[in-house]
Design an enzyme around this catalytic site. Sequence first.
Site, short mmCIF file in Angstrom:
data_model
loop_
_atom_site.label_atom_id
_atom_site.label_comp_id
_atom_site.label_asym_id
_atom_site.label_seq_id
_atom_site.Cartn_x
_atom_site.Cartn_y
_atom_site.Cartn_z
N LYS A 51 10.32 13.89 7.10
CA LYS A 51 11.41 13.11 6.54
C LYS A 51 11.32 11.62 6.89
CE LYS A 51 14.60 16.09 4.63
NZ LYS A 51 14.35 17.38 5.22
N SER A 304 6.30 21.71 7.29
CA SER A 304 7.05 20.47 7.10
C SER A 304 7.81 19.98 8.32
CB SER A 304 8.00 20.63 5.91
OG SER A 304 8.74 21.83 6.05
C1 LIG Z 1 14.16 18.42 4.46
C2 LIG Z 1 13.17 19.44 4.81
C3 LIG Z 1 12.53 20.21 3.82
C4 LIG Z 1 12.87 20.14 2.36
O1 LIG Z 1 12.66 18.87 1.77
P1 LIG Z 1 13.34 18.51 0.39
O2 LIG Z 1 12.82 17.18 0.04
O3 LIG Z 1 14.83 18.52 0.59
O4 LIG Z 1 12.95 19.59 -0.58
C5 LIG Z 1 11.54 21.09 4.23
N1 LIG Z 1 11.23 21.25 5.53
C6 LIG Z 1 11.83 20.54 6.49
C7 LIG Z 1 11.41 20.78 7.90
C8 LIG Z 1 12.81 19.61 6.18
O5 LIG Z 1 13.40 18.91 7.16
#
Ligand SMILES: *Cc1c(COP(=O)(O)O)cnc(C)c1O
Length: 325
Positions: A51, A304
């Site tokens: 993010k 992510s």
């Molecule tokens: C925010 C987030 C997502 C999803 O991202 P989007 O852009 O809202 O689809 C996935 N994994 C993690 C760890 C996140 O913090």
Amino acid sequence: MSTLQDLVAARHLIAPYIRRTPLVPSRLLSERAGTSVHLKLECLQETGSFKVRGAANRILALSDAERARGVVAVSTGNHGRAVAYVAGRLGIPATVCISERVPPGKAEAIRRLGARIAVHGASYDEAEAYARALQREQGLVFVEPFDDPLVVAGQGTIGLELLEDLPEVDMAVVPLSGGGLLGGIAIALKAADPRIRVVGVSMERAPVMVRSLQAGRPLALPEEETLADALAGGIGLENHHTFRLVQRHVDDTVLVSEDEIAAAMAWALREHHLVVEGGGAVGLAALLSGKAAGRGRPVAVVLSGGNVGQETLARATAGGDRPHA
Ligand SMILES: *Cc1c(COP(=O)(O)O)cnc(C)c1O
């Protein structure tokens, strides 16, 4: 809508604030999947999730007057942490609104980065309403977590890195909530070759984007408790960018259960010594469960985020990678 040029511009701008994360091959997963599988380690990113890429690209675009007034964000934890970090490095005042649902560890991490925390409401949507009120009353800039072309372009820099590290990539498996991450990555991959498949993965519990795609319009669902807390929350009934972006680019979507998410977290810890949070592990869960499969050509899975408390991690990984009650 963001373009490939926007991603390239973002990459240069945000470089001093982010890590270029590794893409590592997973031998075991490759054997299981019958194709080479690589893990993009955004769980090792600055602030513990991707993010920070989008937040940096958005905040760096602020005017001096906007920087002086400050920013406000609403977050399930990771976006708030990213905004707090970037604002802190630039000396910009930041307020982060969270719901009571956000794990205490995530709130504490945001506070330590110097942001003001406002806990409000029992859901993401209630916390957001409060953040919007602060935006109006105090003239703060609302930093969108996903529905903003600059944020999408920032997240899309992951796609540029994937193409450099794995030019023969044939499929990307990407956690999906508001769609900034998937949309941004898809812009990069589809520009390189429209045949590259982009698969979005959400949890079974209140997968708002997936249900919205099925309905053909943004929907709202009641929030549910899930191990993938970073994926909880709506996409905005007035979604401006990411719904259409995901609709255009996503080739397939997969939903994973709580057991499958826990098993994927356990697997990442045991096999790769990686701490991956529930929301970050859904792509891995999709491959391990066989719900997503490659086409015999290289696959990249985006891990992510890695922001998970020790207790949650211990509980989730207690059952090894067997199904978990
Ligand atoms: C925010 C987030 C997502 C999803 O991202 P989007 O852009 O809202 O689809 C996935 N994994 C993690 C760890 C996140 O913090």
